[in-house]
Design a protein around this motif. Structure first.
Motif, mmCIF file in Angstrom:
data_model
loop_
_atom_site.group_PDB
_atom_site.id
_atom_site.type_symbol
_atom_site.label_atom_id
_atom_site.label_comp_id
_atom_site.label_asym_id
_atom_site.label_seq_id
_atom_site.Cartn_x
_atom_site.Cartn_y
_atom_site.Cartn_z
ATOM 1 N N GLU A 257 0.831 -1.205 0.000
ATOM 2 C CA GLU A 257 0.000 0.000 0.000
ATOM 3 C C GLU A 257 0.868 1.259 0.000
ATOM 4 O O GLU A 257 0.552 2.251 -0.666
ATOM 5 C CB GLU A 257 -0.913 0.008 1.226
ATOM 6 C CG GLU A 257 -2.047 -1.006 1.169
ATOM 7 C CD GLU A 257 -2.815 -1.088 2.477
ATOM 8 O OE1 GLU A 257 -2.597 -0.204 3.346
ATOM 9 O OE2 GLU A 257 -3.618 -2.026 2.634
ATOM 10 N N ARG B 226 2.186 1.854 -3.490
ATOM 11 C CA ARG B 226 1.133 2.362 -4.382
ATOM 12 C C ARG B 226 0.714 3.785 -4.009
ATOM 13 O O ARG B 226 0.577 4.656 -4.882
ATOM 14 C CB ARG B 226 -0.082 1.433 -4.328
ATOM 15 C CG ARG B 226 0.193 0.023 -4.836
ATOM 16 C CD ARG B 226 -1.094 -0.789 -4.917
ATOM 17 N NE ARG B 226 -0.823 -2.198 -5.206
ATOM 18 C CZ ARG B 226 -0.924 -3.188 -4.310
ATOM 19 N NH1 ARG B 226 -1.310 -2.921 -3.076
ATOM 20 N NH2 ARG B 226 -0.665 -4.426 -4.653
ATOM 21 N N SER B 227 0.507 4.032 -2.725
ATOM 22 C CA SER B 227 -0.010 5.342 -2.307
ATOM 23 C C SER B 227 0.997 6.461 -2.558
ATOM 24 O O SER B 227 0.602 7.603 -2.831
ATOM 25 C CB SER B 227 -0.394 5.314 -0.818
ATOM 26 O OG SER B 227 0.753 5.105 -0.007
ATOM 27 N N GLU B 228 2.289 6.144 -2.481
ATOM 28 C CA GLU B 228 3.307 7.165 -2.726
ATOM 29 C C GLU B 228 3.768 7.201 -4.174
ATOM 30 O O GLU B 228 4.671 7.961 -4.525
ATOM 31 C CB GLU B 228 4.495 6.950 -1.781
ATOM 32 C CG GLU B 228 4.100 7.097 -0.313
ATOM 33 C CD GLU B 228 5.273 7.307 0.605
ATOM 34 O OE1 GLU B 228 6.425 7.375 0.098
ATOM 35 O OE2 GLU B 228 5.048 7.404 1.826
#
Length: 236
Positions: free
Chosen positions: A19, A22-24
């Motif tokens: 996560e 993906r989030s960064e």
């Protein structure tokens, strides 16, 4: 129970690090925070983080470079990952390897001809030019260029899943592919058949590209089967 708890924690950390990637918006080649920084971020012990990192490394998501750090792997977005821990294939299974390629690569050659992508076609031309430079020279360089051509055809198809399947076959079974070329032992013929496939792709002739790739691989298979003297029973 303690072992199960550690396993569950590692699973959860693995998901949380995915996560994070993906989030960064991290991409292949980007560096992750250090194991110590990740441990502080997720409020766990550093050895626990290292176990989760090893799991991600095993799936090809990250690379742990000694003395440098942890990086997002080039295989981050792959659907199919090659298994490097496989035993060599015996003679009859060399033919099965070619059978697998016969099912997939002609179809991909047809797709490549249907997609006028200048970047991919430039890579095809480059791979074929490299093969021509080594056609009567270094075996390893010729093998690399020949496999690069087949990979480039698969990439030009636009079907990323089938491209990865072909790439995995050619990567994991590199020694078998080299043995197939050695047994076939007709560099000029092999190169001319590749040139014909490229010409059909460049002309946008999907049916012809598909037919020529099938004919090429079948030609190789027929010669290899004859020289190995593999019986129908052995193939089964």
């Amino acid at each position: 129970m303690a072992e199960l708890a550690r396993s569950s924690l590692s699973d959860a950390l693995t998901e949380r690090m995915l996560e994070l990637i993906r989030s960064e918006g991290l991409r292949p080649g980007d560096r992750l925070p250090s194991a110590r920084a990740l441990a502080e971020r997720f409020a766990v012990a550093t050895p626990t983080i290292r176990e989760a990192l090893r799991r991600l490394q095993a799936t090809g998501t990250i690379e742990m470079r000694h003395g440098s750090g942890v990086y997002v792997s080039q295989t981050l977005d792959r659907v199919v990952l090659p298994n490097p821990h496989l035993p060599p294939l015996p003679g009859a299974q060399l033919l099965q390897l070619l059978d697998a390629r016969l099912l997939v690569e002609p179809y991909l050659a047809g797709l490549a001809a249907s997609r006028p992508d200048p970047t991919h076609r430039a890579r095809l031309t480059e791979a074929l030019a490299a093969a021509e430079r080594h056609i009567h020279g270094d075996d390893s360089a010729l093998h690399r260029a020949t496999m690069a051509f087949h990979r480039a055809v698969a990439a030009a198809s636009g079907n990323t899943v089938l491209h990865e399947i072909v790439d995995s076959l050619l990567t994991v079974r590199a020694s078998e592919q080299r043995e197939i070329l050695r047994i076939f032992d007709d560099r000029d013929r092999d190169h001319e058949e590749h040139r014909a496939v490229l010409a059909a792709i460049e002309a946008g002739a999907a049916d012809r590209a598909r037919t020529l790739m099938h004919r090429h691989l079948l030609d190789v298979r027929t010669v290899v089967a004859g020289r190995l003297n593999v019986t129908d029973e052995e193939e089964r």
